[in-house]
Motif scaffolding. Structure first.
Motif, PDB file in Angstrom:
ATOM      1  N   ASN A  39       0.534 -13.611   3.830  1.00 54.75           N
ATOM      2  CA  ASN A  39       2.100 -13.148   3.810  1.00 54.75           C
ATOM      3  C   ASN A  39       1.890 -11.794   3.829  1.00 54.75           C
ATOM      4  O   ASN A  39       1.417 -10.976   3.174  1.00 54.75           O
ATOM      5  CB  ASN A  39       2.450 -13.636   2.175  1.00 54.75           C
ATOM      6  N   TYR A  40       3.007 -11.382   4.695  1.00 53.47           N
ATOM      7  CA  TYR A  40       3.035  -9.730   5.065  1.00 53.47           C
ATOM      8  C   TYR A  40       4.612  -9.387   4.930  1.00 53.47           C
ATOM      9  O   TYR A  40       5.685 -10.161   5.446  1.00 53.47           O
ATOM     10  CB  TYR A  40       2.669  -9.423   6.470  1.00 53.47           C
ATOM     11  N   ILE A  41       4.974  -8.630   4.045  1.00 58.06           N
ATOM     12  CA  ILE A  41       6.473  -8.340   3.662  1.00 58.06           C
ATOM     13  C   ILE A  41       6.799  -7.071   4.610  1.00 58.06           C
ATOM     14  O   ILE A  41       6.149  -5.863   4.583  1.00 58.06           O
ATOM     15  CB  ILE A  41       6.688  -7.865   2.187  1.00 58.06           C
ATOM     16  N   LEU A  42       7.781  -7.333   5.486  1.00 62.15           N
ATOM     17  CA  LEU A  42       8.441  -6.377   6.371  1.00 62.15           C
ATOM     18  C   LEU A  42       9.682  -5.697   5.554  1.00 62.15           C
ATOM     19  O   LEU A  42       9.717  -4.489   5.542  1.00 62.15           O
ATOM     20  CB  LEU A  42       8.914  -7.145   7.651  1.00 62.15           C
ATOM     21  N   GLY A  58       6.614  -4.859  -2.236  1.00 61.00           N
ATOM     22  CA  GLY A  58       7.601  -4.176  -1.347  1.00 61.00           C
ATOM     23  C   GLY A  58       7.101  -4.282   0.038  1.00 61.00           C
ATOM     24  O   GLY A  58       6.190  -4.790   0.497  1.00 61.00           O
ATOM     25  N   PRO A  59       7.802  -3.479   0.994  1.00 60.52           N
ATOM     26  CA  PRO A  59       7.520  -3.374   2.313  1.00 60.52           C
ATOM     27  C   PRO A  59       5.960  -3.054   2.315  1.00 60.52           C
ATOM     28  O   PRO A  59       5.468  -2.211   2.018  1.00 60.52           O
ATOM     29  CB  PRO A  59       8.387  -2.364   3.019  1.00 60.52           C
ATOM     30  N   GLY A  60       5.087  -3.736   3.338  1.00 56.28           N
ATOM     31  CA  GLY A  60       3.800  -3.382   3.633  1.00 56.28           C
ATOM     32  C   GLY A  60       2.949  -4.459   2.728  1.00 56.28           C
ATOM     33  O   GLY A  60       1.424  -4.286   2.987  1.00 56.28           O
ATOM     34  N   ASP A  61       3.351  -5.078   1.918  1.00 59.18           N
ATOM     35  CA  ASP A  61       2.754  -5.816   0.899  1.00 59.18           C
ATOM     36  C   ASP A  61       2.052  -7.028   1.636  1.00 59.18           C
ATOM     37  O   ASP A  61       2.610  -7.789   2.495  1.00 59.18           O
ATOM     38  CB  ASP A  61       3.719  -6.660  -0.065  1.00 59.18           C
ATOM     39  N   LEU A  62       0.601  -7.184   1.831  1.00 57.70           N
ATOM     40  CA  LEU A  62      -0.247  -8.121   2.469  1.00 57.70           C
ATOM     41  C   LEU A  62      -1.095  -8.810   1.614  1.00 57.70           C
ATOM     42  O   LEU A  62      -1.909  -8.147   0.925  1.00 57.70           O
ATOM     43  CB  LEU A  62      -1.159  -7.391   3.467  1.00 57.70           C
TER      44      LEU A  62
END
Length: 287
Positions: A39-42, A58-62
């Motif tokens: 899962n990658y958060i944009l 937050g954004p960038g969370d992998l």
């Protein structure tokens, strides 16, 4: 918070699922599935639940989620009357069994096999490899056929090689194949997540799963890999972290709201788990 089984349906021509999601908020409930999930958060911020681990996202969370490990991404807020996109992510879900069936026990995949074993606890990825993997995840959305599979294997190889990662949950958080264990642990998790601000009695909790306190303590430690009291502390500290970054409440108000009755004890437990004192945690997050 009862974990729901989520059935993953692949396209007829695909052996694994890769998709980009865009919505006001992430609406998948607390759930699990046999497939692993990358899962990658944009965009979007909130609280991430992986097994018994609670943290901010937050954004960038992998994050790589292992087979049958319950998880949930809960947004900070969403507004029913607002049509603006609030949450975007890229998800890849794939089956370990299919990989083993296709590739067997190839020695070249030894590190990947170890990666998939670590994923049982959930893995958050940091560093330079995160950028490479996130770029490949965007590429895979446009691919078909054999190239798509090769990209997935490349992603797994990158994740297997990196040392810039952190394990999240305890391995015992995985939903076992035993239906009774699944039901009991769901009842316990649900009760603690709803009642952590209040006093939680071992005696009352054990009654929920029709066990006496001593049997319940042994059972919980066997399933969760930690004592019931340690689990409650982790949930309370996780929610204290959330309140420290989302509110302007004082530490004295936060420790009380999260179920602690002694500030000195709260500060000690918080530093032991997070590495810093509560006010330092707030300051570091703001910076």
């Amino acid at each position: 918070m009862k974990a729901k089984f989520l059935k993953i349906v692949n396209a007829p021509e695909a052996s694994f699922d890769a998709r980009w999601t865009s919505s006001k908020y992430f609406n998948t409930p607390w759930h699990f599935h046999p497939e692993l999930e990358l899962n990658y958060i944009l965009s979007s911020t909130g609280t991430r639940f992986v097994g018994d681990h609670i943290d901010r996202f937050g954004p960038g969370d992998l994050v790589l989620i292992g087979s049958n490990l319950p998880h949930l991404w809960k947004n900070d807020s969403h507004y029913p009357g607002n049509n603006q996109v609030k949450a975007e992510a890229v998800n890849i879900r794939f089956s370990v069994e299919q990989l083993h069936f296709l590739l067997g026990e190839m020695p070249e995949l030894a590190k990947v096999s170890k990666l998939l074993e670590r994923a049982k606890r959930g893995i958050i990825i940091h560093g330079k490899v995160k950028k490479k993997v996130s770029e490949l995840m965007m590429v895979i959305l446009e691919q078909k056929g054999f190239k798509r599979l090769i990209t997935l294997l490349t992603i797994l190889d990158l994740l297997a090689e990196t040392k810039d990662y952190k394990l999240l949950s305890h391995e015992r958080s995985v939903i076992s194949g035993r239906r009774n264990d699944e039901k009991r642990m769901n009842v316990i998790y649900d009760y603690v997540l709803k009642n952590y601000p209040n006093e939680i009695s071992l005696k009352e909790t054990s009654k929920l799963v029709y066990m006496n306190p001593s049997s319940f303590s042994r059972y919980f430690k066997h399933c969760a890999g930690k004592s019931f009291s340690d689990f409650i502390i982790e949930i309370r500290i996780g929610n204290a972290c959330k309140m420290l970054v989302e509110t302007d409440l004082s530490v004295s108000a936060i420790f009380y709201e999260c179920g602690f009755n002694n500030q000195s004890n709260f500060n000690t437990l918080f530093k032991r788990r997070m590495g810093v004192k509560p006010l330092e945690y707030r300051k570091n997050y703001a910076e």
